[in-house]
Design a protein around this motif. Structure first.
Motif, mmCIF file in Angstrom:
data_model
loop_
_atom_site.group_PDB
_atom_site.id
_atom_site.type_symbol
_atom_site.label_atom_id
_atom_site.label_comp_id
_atom_site.label_asym_id
_atom_site.label_seq_id
_atom_site.Cartn_x
_atom_site.Cartn_y
_atom_site.Cartn_z
ATOM 1 N N MET A 131 0.823 -1.216 0.000
ATOM 2 C CA MET A 131 0.000 0.000 0.000
ATOM 3 C C MET A 131 0.856 1.265 0.000
ATOM 4 O O MET A 131 0.326 2.361 -0.138
ATOM 5 N N GLY A 132 2.172 1.106 0.206
ATOM 6 C CA GLY A 132 3.037 2.262 0.348
ATOM 7 C C GLY A 132 3.536 2.372 1.773
ATOM 8 O O GLY A 132 2.920 1.845 2.705
ATOM 9 N N ARG A 133 4.627 3.084 1.969
ATOM 10 C CA ARG A 133 5.251 3.157 3.286
ATOM 11 C C ARG A 133 4.683 4.272 4.164
ATOM 12 O O ARG A 133 4.926 4.310 5.361
ATOM 13 N N THR A 134 3.966 5.217 3.569
ATOM 14 C CA THR A 134 3.429 6.345 4.338
ATOM 15 C C THR A 134 1.963 6.555 4.015
ATOM 16 O O THR A 134 1.486 6.171 2.940
ATOM 17 N N ILE A 135 1.252 7.186 4.950
ATOM 18 C CA ILE A 135 -0.161 7.493 4.717
ATOM 19 C C ILE A 135 -0.317 8.484 3.566
ATOM 20 O O ILE A 135 -1.287 8.425 2.808
ATOM 21 N N THR A 136 0.662 9.363 3.407
ATOM 22 C CA THR A 136 0.598 10.332 2.306
ATOM 23 C C THR A 136 0.646 9.625 0.959
ATOM 24 O O THR A 136 -0.154 9.920 0.055
ATOM 25 N N ARG A 137 1.578 8.681 0.810
ATOM 26 C CA ARG A 137 1.685 7.935 -0.435
ATOM 27 C C ARG A 137 0.428 7.098 -0.678
ATOM 28 O O ARG A 137 -0.067 6.982 -1.808
ATOM 29 N N TYR A 138 -0.071 6.497 0.373
ATOM 30 C CA TYR A 138 -1.298 5.703 0.274
ATOM 31 C C TYR A 138 -2.452 6.555 -0.245
ATOM 32 O O TYR A 138 -3.188 6.147 -1.148
#
Length: 291
Positions: free
Chosen positions: A1-8
């Motif tokens: 899902m990605g390493r950060t909530i921003t990327r997600y």
């Protein structure tokens, strides 16, 4: 899902509710829900209480309340102008979030002034709807969830007039009185009744005097009565003003619930398919050994 909530968020969502400077919520991009389901399908086990516990019946009864023309115009003007004057009291808001909160207060019947201590009453439609429900239940106990402090104060005032036995959920003594059927009405804020409280012995009727946007609070608060050990069908009465902010909240809760249920259903289907394949594989191995 990605390493950060921003990327997600960037990969799977787009901004939904926002103003010029701030994003208040996000909504999924096209096909994002399906993509997320596929990515977590091999590492998730879905469990729903109704699948492994004996749960009571549940009936959701949404009571739609209509404003008369005068109150509706007052609401519409407030929503459009972000300003309202009642007699000598002026209420002014400066942001979309604050306006949304004030509109929900308006739907419930009163709006706080700037100091959040004093409030102005604008109508009693929900109070009347609550009293109608209490009368129709003919003495059955009711758990009432309120949203704002002025909701509690106004409801209390009416219960005192009717000389009903009521309590406010604060500690174990209030829980004991409710479960021992010593109260006609128990008043509670959903945040104070979200987890761990067993209230199913005290009754099977819930009234939501005012909804909020948290699906988690809504479901967990309802689970105080709708849970294993409840002997009767649970009735959940939502008081909703038609054509106003209340409807937006109800739609948001229903849509979040629908997405959640869809996700669980998808995971269940995948698990069932795996079980079938795995089961048939075992049967084939057994046949080979027997032969």
């Amino acid at each position: 899902m990605g390493r950060t909530i921003t990327r997600y968020r960037e990969d799977y969502f787009v901004p939904d509710k926002r103003n010029a400077m701030q994003i208040f919520s996000y909504k999924p991009k096209d096909k994002s829900v399906e993509t997320i389901k596929n990515k977590i399908s091999d590492i998730c086990i879905s469990l729903s209480a109704k699948d492994y516990l004996k749960m009571p019946g549940k009936v959701v009864d949404t009571k739609y309340i209509k404003f008369d023309n005068k109150i509706q115009k007052q609401y519409d003007d407030f929503e459009k102008e972000m300003f309202m004057q009642i007699d000598e009291d002026e209420i002014d808001v400066t942001s979309a979030v604050a306006l949304s909160n004030k509109l929900l207060q308006f739907c419930n019947g009163a709006v706080y002034k700037d100091d959040r201590e004093e409030y102005v009453e604008v109508h009693n439609k929900k109070i009347e709807a609550l009293l109608e429900i209490l009368e129709s239940l003919q003495g059955q106990s009711v758990l009432v969830f309120y949203n704002f402090r002025h909701d509690l104060e106004r409801i209390e005032k009416e219960l005192k007039k009717l000389k009903l036995r009521y309590g406010i959920l604060k500690d174990s003594n209030d829980i004991a009185k409710w479960n021992n059927r010593e109260l006609d009405v128990l008043l509670a804020h959903p945040a104070s009744a979200a987890y761990g409280l067993n209230l199913q012995d005290g009754g099977n009727h819930i009234v939501w005097f005012g909804l909020n946007y948290s699906l988690e609070l809504y479901q967990q608060a309802n689970a105080r009565l709708y849970r294993q050990g409840q002997q009767n069908t649970v009735f959940i009465h939502n008081l909703v003003v038609d054509g106003c902010r209340d409807i937006d909240v109800l739609d948001a809760l229903e849509n979040k619930n629908s997405n959640q249920e869809a996700l669980l259903a998808s995971l269940k289907a995948r698990i069932k398919k795996v079980k079938e394949v795995y089961g048939s594989g075992i049967r084939e191995d057994e046949k080979s050994r027997n032969n």
